[in-house]
Motif scaffolding. Structure first.
Motif, PDB file in Angstrom:
ATOM      1  N   ASP A 121      50.828  27.401  32.914  1.00  0.00           N
ATOM      2  CA  ASP A 121      49.287  27.864  33.345  1.00  0.00           C
ATOM      3  C   ASP A 121      48.975  27.684  34.716  1.00  0.00           C
ATOM      4  O   ASP A 121      48.073  28.125  35.241  1.00  0.00           O
ATOM      5  CB  ASP A 121      48.231  27.417  32.610  1.00  0.00           C
ATOM      6  CG  ASP A 121      48.180  25.607  32.550  1.00  0.00           C
ATOM      7  OD1 ASP A 121      47.468  25.097  31.517  1.00  0.00           O
ATOM      8  OD2 ASP A 121      48.867  25.214  33.459  1.00  0.00           O
ATOM      9  N   LYS A 122      50.140  27.039  35.476  1.00  0.00           N
ATOM     10  CA  LYS A 122      49.778  26.774  36.958  1.00  0.00           C
ATOM     11  C   LYS A 122      50.976  26.548  37.704  1.00  0.00           C
ATOM     12  O   LYS A 122      51.931  25.807  37.178  1.00  0.00           O
ATOM     13  CB  LYS A 122      48.611  25.649  37.030  1.00  0.00           C
ATOM     14  CG  LYS A 122      48.388  25.369  38.688  1.00  0.00           C
ATOM     15  CD  LYS A 122      47.395  24.162  38.596  1.00  0.00           C
ATOM     16  CE  LYS A 122      47.239  23.598  40.110  1.00  0.00           C
ATOM     17  NZ  LYS A 122      46.201  22.697  40.135  1.00  0.00           N
ATOM     18  N   HIS A 170      45.537  37.368  31.861  1.00  0.00           N
ATOM     19  CA  HIS A 170      45.107  37.502  33.204  1.00  0.00           C
ATOM     20  C   HIS A 170      45.811  36.512  33.988  1.00  0.00           C
ATOM     21  O   HIS A 170      46.096  35.240  33.744  1.00  0.00           O
ATOM     22  CB  HIS A 170      43.505  37.250  33.157  1.00  0.00           C
ATOM     23  CG  HIS A 170      43.162  37.357  34.570  1.00  0.00           C
ATOM     24  ND1 HIS A 170      42.556  38.282  35.048  1.00  0.00           N
ATOM     25  CD2 HIS A 170      42.729  36.150  35.547  1.00  0.00           C
ATOM     26  CE1 HIS A 170      42.259  38.057  36.205  1.00  0.00           C
ATOM     27  NE2 HIS A 170      42.144  36.682  36.327  1.00  0.00           N
ATOM     28  N   LEU A 171      46.192  36.699  35.230  1.00  0.00           N
ATOM     29  CA  LEU A 171      46.709  35.992  36.378  1.00  0.00           C
ATOM     30  C   LEU A 171      46.061  36.065  37.568  1.00  0.00           C
ATOM     31  O   LEU A 171      45.551  37.120  37.913  1.00  0.00           O
ATOM     32  CB  LEU A 171      48.058  36.017  36.476  1.00  0.00           C
ATOM     33  CG  LEU A 171      48.982  36.900  36.931  1.00  0.00           C
ATOM     34  CD1 LEU A 171      50.429  36.322  37.506  1.00  0.00           C
ATOM     35  CD2 LEU A 171      49.247  38.125  35.777  1.00  0.00           C
ATOM     36  N   ASP A 225      45.487  41.685  35.718  1.00  0.00           N
ATOM     37  CA  ASP A 225      45.668  41.948  34.520  1.00  0.00           C
ATOM     38  C   ASP A 225      46.763  42.615  33.585  1.00  0.00           C
ATOM     39  O   ASP A 225      47.331  43.501  34.358  1.00  0.00           O
ATOM     40  CB  ASP A 225      44.467  42.556  33.815  1.00  0.00           C
ATOM     41  CG  ASP A 225      43.050  41.909  34.206  1.00  0.00           C
ATOM     42  OD1 ASP A 225      42.269  42.445  34.873  1.00  0.00           O
ATOM     43  OD2 ASP A 225      42.820  40.647  33.787  1.00  0.00           O
ATOM     44  N   PHE A 276      47.678  30.977  38.756  1.00  0.00           N
ATOM     45  CA  PHE A 276      46.936  30.734  37.627  1.00  0.00           C
ATOM     46  C   PHE A 276      47.228  31.878  36.393  1.00  0.00           C
ATOM     47  O   PHE A 276      47.264  32.856  36.648  1.00  0.00           O
ATOM     48  CB  PHE A 276      45.518  30.195  37.579  1.00  0.00           C
ATOM     49  CG  PHE A 276      45.054  29.373  38.435  1.00  0.00           C
ATOM     50  CD1 PHE A 276      45.021  29.349  39.951  1.00  0.00           C
ATOM     51  CD2 PHE A 276      45.126  27.919  37.976  1.00  0.00           C
ATOM     52  CE1 PHE A 276      44.524  28.419  40.612  1.00  0.00           C
ATOM     53  CE2 PHE A 276      44.636  27.002  38.808  1.00  0.00           C
ATOM     54  CZ  PHE A 276      44.358  27.180  40.319  1.00  0.00           C
ATOM     55  N   ASN A 325      46.407  32.700  32.520  1.00  0.00           N
ATOM     56  CA  ASN A 325      45.846  32.707  31.284  1.00  0.00           C
ATOM     57  C   ASN A 325      46.003  33.560  30.068  1.00  0.00           C
ATOM     58  O   ASN A 325      45.749  34.796  30.293  1.00  0.00           O
ATOM     59  CB  ASN A 325      44.153  33.146  31.480  1.00  0.00           C
ATOM     60  CG  ASN A 325      43.256  32.645  30.273  1.00  0.00           C
ATOM     61  OD1 ASN A 325      43.839  32.896  29.248  1.00  0.00           O
ATOM     62  ND2 ASN A 325      42.106  32.568  30.368  1.00  0.00           N
ATOM     63  N   LYS A 326      47.112  33.129  29.406  1.00  0.00           N
ATOM     64  CA  LYS A 326      47.458  33.971  28.386  1.00  0.00           C
ATOM     65  C   LYS A 326      46.805  34.796  27.351  1.00  0.00           C
ATOM     66  O   LYS A 326      47.122  35.741  27.147  1.00  0.00           O
ATOM     67  CB  LYS A 326      48.952  33.177  27.519  1.00  0.00           C
ATOM     68  CG  LYS A 326      50.185  33.050  28.618  1.00  0.00           C
ATOM     69  CD  LYS A 326      51.289  32.363  27.781  1.00  0.00           C
ATOM     70  CE  LYS A 326      51.736  33.406  26.782  1.00  0.00           C
ATOM     71  NZ  LYS A 326      53.084  33.079  26.072  1.00  0.00           N
ATOM     72  N   SER A 327      45.820  33.866  27.131  1.00  0.00           N
ATOM     73  CA  SER A 327      45.084  34.279  25.988  1.00  0.00           C
ATOM     74  C   SER A 327      44.343  35.539  26.663  1.00  0.00           C
ATOM     75  O   SER A 327      43.884  36.633  25.756  1.00  0.00           O
ATOM     76  CB  SER A 327      43.948  33.233  25.360  1.00  0.00           C
ATOM     77  OG  SER A 327      43.378  32.855  26.451  1.00  0.00           O
ATOM     78  N   ALA A 328      43.844  35.462  27.855  1.00  0.00           N
ATOM     79  CA  ALA A 328      43.011  36.797  28.358  1.00  0.00           C
ATOM     80  C   ALA A 328      43.987  37.433  29.086  1.00  0.00           C
ATOM     81  O   ALA A 328      43.628  38.668  29.585  1.00  0.00           O
ATOM     82  CB  ALA A 328      42.095  36.223  29.502  1.00  0.00           C
TER      83      ALA A 328
END
Lengths: 115, 113
Positions: free
Chosen positions: B55-56, B72-73, B24, B65, B67-70
């Protein structure tokens, strides 16, 4: 060898001693970075060179830490009057150019122990 | 403040199964994310990266992967092999400045036969 080399690999110093850590980057690499990795942590940025110019030294923890790369190749990280909290692995990395996404190649590190 | 966080210090996975390592971050200015693998007494070695506009990204057994909104990768390794046992570091980078890497604390992955 073609990789980044660092010397010495291990260094034991008494508190108050000065130490010098050497980094030989990959030949022709423009960018050179120093990182400090404390036990159980990830590496933390210390300083950055582009050729012989030190462009960022924001990560150096105190004025006891000094780095140089006078001819744009070999770099030396010097720590004066070492203290116990300086004990860590010091990693050097180089990359071919200064652009985003250019892979940083790391050396094996120098493990410094201050008694 | 820890801008890149790996909240799992260790992970144990059976050989052949999928390994999922999480990371994160807090700073939305990061442009690029990387995973490094580290064996004892060696420096970190680059594994795979992803730009913030994707995103991938996939490379053989390794997929990252984002996830920009979260913020998190994750890194997926499938199938996991004994040689994958190492410490994995997530790192992030700014486009401006020195492109210095900002690392997480690392996750020690152990692959059990």
């Amino acid at each position: 060898g073609a990789g980044v080399s660092q010397s010495p690999r291990y260094k034991v110093a008494k508190r108050g001693q000065d130490v010098a850590l050497r980094c030989d980057p990959i030949s022709g690499h423009v960018s050179l970075f120093w990182y400090q990795q404390a036990l159980g942590q990830g590496p933390e940025f210390l300083t950055y060179f582009q050729n012989e110019a030190q462009l960022d030294k924001s990560g150096l923890p105190s004025d006891r830490f000094f780095a140089e790369r006078p001819e744009g190749s070999v770099s030396t990280l010097k720590i004066q009057r070492t203290q116990q909290e300086d004990s860590a692995v010091y990693l050097c990395a180089s990359s071919a150019t200064a652009g985003l996404g250019n892979e940083q190649f790391f050396g094996p590190g120098t493990r410094l122990t201050v008694l | 403040d820890q801008q890149v966080k790996q909240n799992s210090p260790s992970l144990s996975v059976q050989e052949g199964r999928i390994s999922i390592l999480n990371c994160d971050y807090t700073n939305s200015m990061f442009d690029y994310f990387l995973w490094y693998k580290k064996y004892p007494a060696e420096g970190p070695t680059f594994l795979i990266s992803i730009s913030s506009i994707k995103d991938k990204n996939e490379d053989g057994r390794f997929t990252v992967f984002l996830n920009k909104s979260a913020k998190h990768l994750s890194l997926h390794i499938v199938p996991s092999q004994p040689g994958d046992s190492a410490v994995y570091f997530c790192a992030a980078i700014y486009i401006q400045g020195a492109q210095k890497l900002v690392f997480g604390q690392g996750t020690r992955l152990t692959i059990n036969p």
